[in-house]
Design a protein around this motif. Structure first.
Motif, mmCIF file in Angstrom:
data_model
loop_
_atom_site.group_PDB
_atom_site.id
_atom_site.type_symbol
_atom_site.label_atom_id
_atom_site.label_comp_id
_atom_site.label_asym_id
_atom_site.label_seq_id
_atom_site.Cartn_x
_atom_site.Cartn_y
_atom_site.Cartn_z
ATOM 1 N N LEU A 379 0.832 -1.214 0.000
ATOM 2 C CA LEU A 379 0.000 0.000 0.000
ATOM 3 C C LEU A 379 0.861 1.257 0.000
ATOM 4 O O LEU A 379 0.589 2.215 -0.736
ATOM 5 C CB LEU A 379 -0.905 -0.021 1.224
ATOM 6 N N LEU A 380 1.952 1.261 0.812
ATOM 7 C CA LEU A 380 2.836 2.430 0.871
ATOM 8 C C LEU A 380 3.542 2.636 -0.476
ATOM 9 O O LEU A 380 3.698 3.771 -0.964
ATOM 10 C CB LEU A 380 3.875 2.239 1.975
ATOM 11 N N VAL A 381 4.027 1.571 -1.114
ATOM 12 C CA VAL A 381 4.716 1.675 -2.402
ATOM 13 C C VAL A 381 3.763 2.250 -3.446
ATOM 14 O O VAL A 381 4.122 3.106 -4.263
ATOM 15 C CB VAL A 381 5.277 0.291 -2.844
ATOM 16 N N GLY A 382 2.551 1.768 -3.442
ATOM 17 C CA GLY A 382 1.589 2.276 -4.419
ATOM 18 C C GLY A 382 1.308 3.752 -4.241
ATOM 19 O O GLY A 382 1.199 4.505 -5.211
ATOM 20 N N MET A 383 1.184 4.179 -2.994
ATOM 21 C CA MET A 383 0.912 5.598 -2.758
ATOM 22 C C MET A 383 2.096 6.488 -3.183
ATOM 23 O O MET A 383 1.930 7.556 -3.759
ATOM 24 C CB MET A 383 0.611 5.828 -1.261
ATOM 25 N N ALA A 384 3.322 5.971 -2.909
ATOM 26 C CA ALA A 384 4.529 6.742 -3.295
ATOM 27 C C ALA A 384 4.610 6.861 -4.844
ATOM 28 O O ALA A 384 4.926 7.891 -5.405
ATOM 29 C CB ALA A 384 5.777 6.101 -2.735
ATOM 30 N N PHE A 385 4.308 5.753 -5.521
ATOM 31 C CA PHE A 385 4.343 5.765 -6.983
ATOM 32 C C PHE A 385 3.313 6.745 -7.543
ATOM 33 O O PHE A 385 3.567 7.464 -8.490
ATOM 34 C CB PHE A 385 4.101 4.348 -7.520
ATOM 35 N N PHE A 386 2.094 6.751 -6.939
ATOM 36 C CA PHE A 386 1.054 7.669 -7.399
ATOM 37 C C PHE A 386 1.473 9.114 -7.202
ATOM 38 O O PHE A 386 1.233 9.964 -8.057
ATOM 39 C CB PHE A 386 -0.251 7.357 -6.633
#
Length: 386
Positions: A379-386
């Motif tokens: 979830l954290l990786v996805g938010m950083a990528f977004f």
């Protein structure tokens, strides 16, 4: 005097507004009878029609608690009605001679009267004039209803008033709905019977007034005084039922059939209801338990015995003597009949968990924690990528 060349009149035993009643002898059959002769003074133009109606109405009833009709005809321009001769007195005479009736006798009168009314109501006949003078008692105490002179059929379209505008019936025993002009019904007879029983129990009717109008108002608006407050020694159940017969609303009164059954069953004595049958003991004998441990019990039956197993344990904690534990018996290879294994009714000590079970439990906890951590990281990786 011989009436219709058959009935030899002997003694006058009663007189009323419509006629007179004679004790007579039927010379054809050689039996005593009662002959009612209509007065021929022409005072009431409807008297003959009412007299004929009485004959037709009572002839439809063949019941041990109704005075039977034997014959009807005309003699010297006078109608006559031949009835059974009751060797006894009316309840009005019984009340005058001995005062208020004892509860046992009152219950007998109630039962017999209700039986006779139930027979009439079943034929669609409403008596409309239930009073002590119209209930006759023979030497054995059997009560019979007489004088259907103003009875009417339920489907009769005529109202509750005569041609002269007077209410038909006796005011002391008149139902509230009839006091306001509503046609009589079977419930009206039951109210009149309640007033009659009240009178026989207390020695006075439930309502009395100096004028007819005031008396009718009491029937409509005033609750009756409980009989025990006027000196009657009735069982509480009897008094409660009697007051229900005096309910102002017709639908709240018992029917004649219900009243007859209630008094016949002895419920008026207030006896307690019979106790339910005893249940079997909670714990079977030791010998039976041993038989139930065989292989013929199914798995479902074994599970139904679980409450008894817990009950045995609680008995041990309360100080009951402990029983020897029985270990499970392995089932046959096919597993048929008992679901794989059989158990007894005794509580078996629980097994302690082994090393393998502990490892499985810890591994499961670790897997859940690891999965949650991976989900949070993704979830954290996805938010950083977004």
């Amino acid at each position: 005097m011989l009436v219709a060349d058959r009935y030899r009149l002997q003694t006058v035993i009663g007189r009323g507004g419509m006629g007179e009643v004679w004790q007579a002898l039927d010379e054809v059959l050689g039996r005593p009878v009662a002959v009612k002769l209509l007065l021929n003074d022409g005072a009431d133009a409807s008297a003959e029609a009412r007299f004929r109606l009485e004959a037709q109405t009572s002839a439809r009833l063949n019941h041990p608690h109704v005075v039977g009709t034997l014959d009807f005809g005309s003699w010297e321009d006078r109608c006559f009605l031949v009835m059974e001769l009751i060797d006894g007195d009316s309840l009005a005479d019984e009340l005058t001679a001995g005062g208020p009736l004892a509860p046992e006798r009152l219950a007998q009168v109630a039962q017999h009267s209700a039986e006779g009314l139930a027979a009439a109501h079943a034929q669609g006949i409403v008596h409309r004039d239930v009073k002590p003078g119209n209930l006759l008692s023979d030497r054995n105490g059997t009560v019979r209803i007489a004088d259907f002179g103003i009875a009417r059929f339920v489907d009769d379209p005529s109202g509750a008033l005569t041609t002269t505008g007077q209410i038909v019936g006796t005011g002391l025993y008149l139902a509230p709905e009839r006091a306001i002009g509503t046609p009589a019904s079977a419930a009206s007879d039951m109210y009149s019977l309640g007033c009659l029983l009240y009178h026989l129990a207390v020695g006075a009717p439930p309502f009395e007034a100096p004028t007819a109008t005031a008396l009718l108002y009491q029937h409509v608006d005033s609750p009756p005084v409980p009989p025990h407050q006027r000196g009657a020694a009735l069982p509480p159940a009897f008094e409660t039922y009697l007051l229900s017969m005096l309910a102002k609303k017709p639908e709240e009164r018992p029917t004649a059939r219900q009243a007859a059954d209630w008094f016949a069953g002895g419920a008026w004595r207030g006896a307690p209801e019979p106790l339910p049958p005893e249940r079997p003991a909670a714990f079977p004998s030791q010998g039976r338990e041993t038989q139930q441990t065989g292989g013929g019990r199914s798995g479902g039956q074994g599970r139904r015995r679980a409450p008894e197993q817990r009950g045995t344990g609680s008995s041990r904690r309360r100080g009951a003597p402990a029983r020897a534990a029985v270990t499970p018996t392995p089932a046959p290879a096919s597993g048929a009949g008992d679901g794989g294994w059989n158990t007894s009714v005794h509580r078996v000590p629980p097994r302690r968990p082994g090393l393998r079970s502990s490892l499985r439990r810890h591994f499961g906890v670790a897997a859940v924690v690891g999965g949650a951590a991976l989900f949070a990281l993704a979830l954290l990786v996805g938010m950083a990528f977004f």
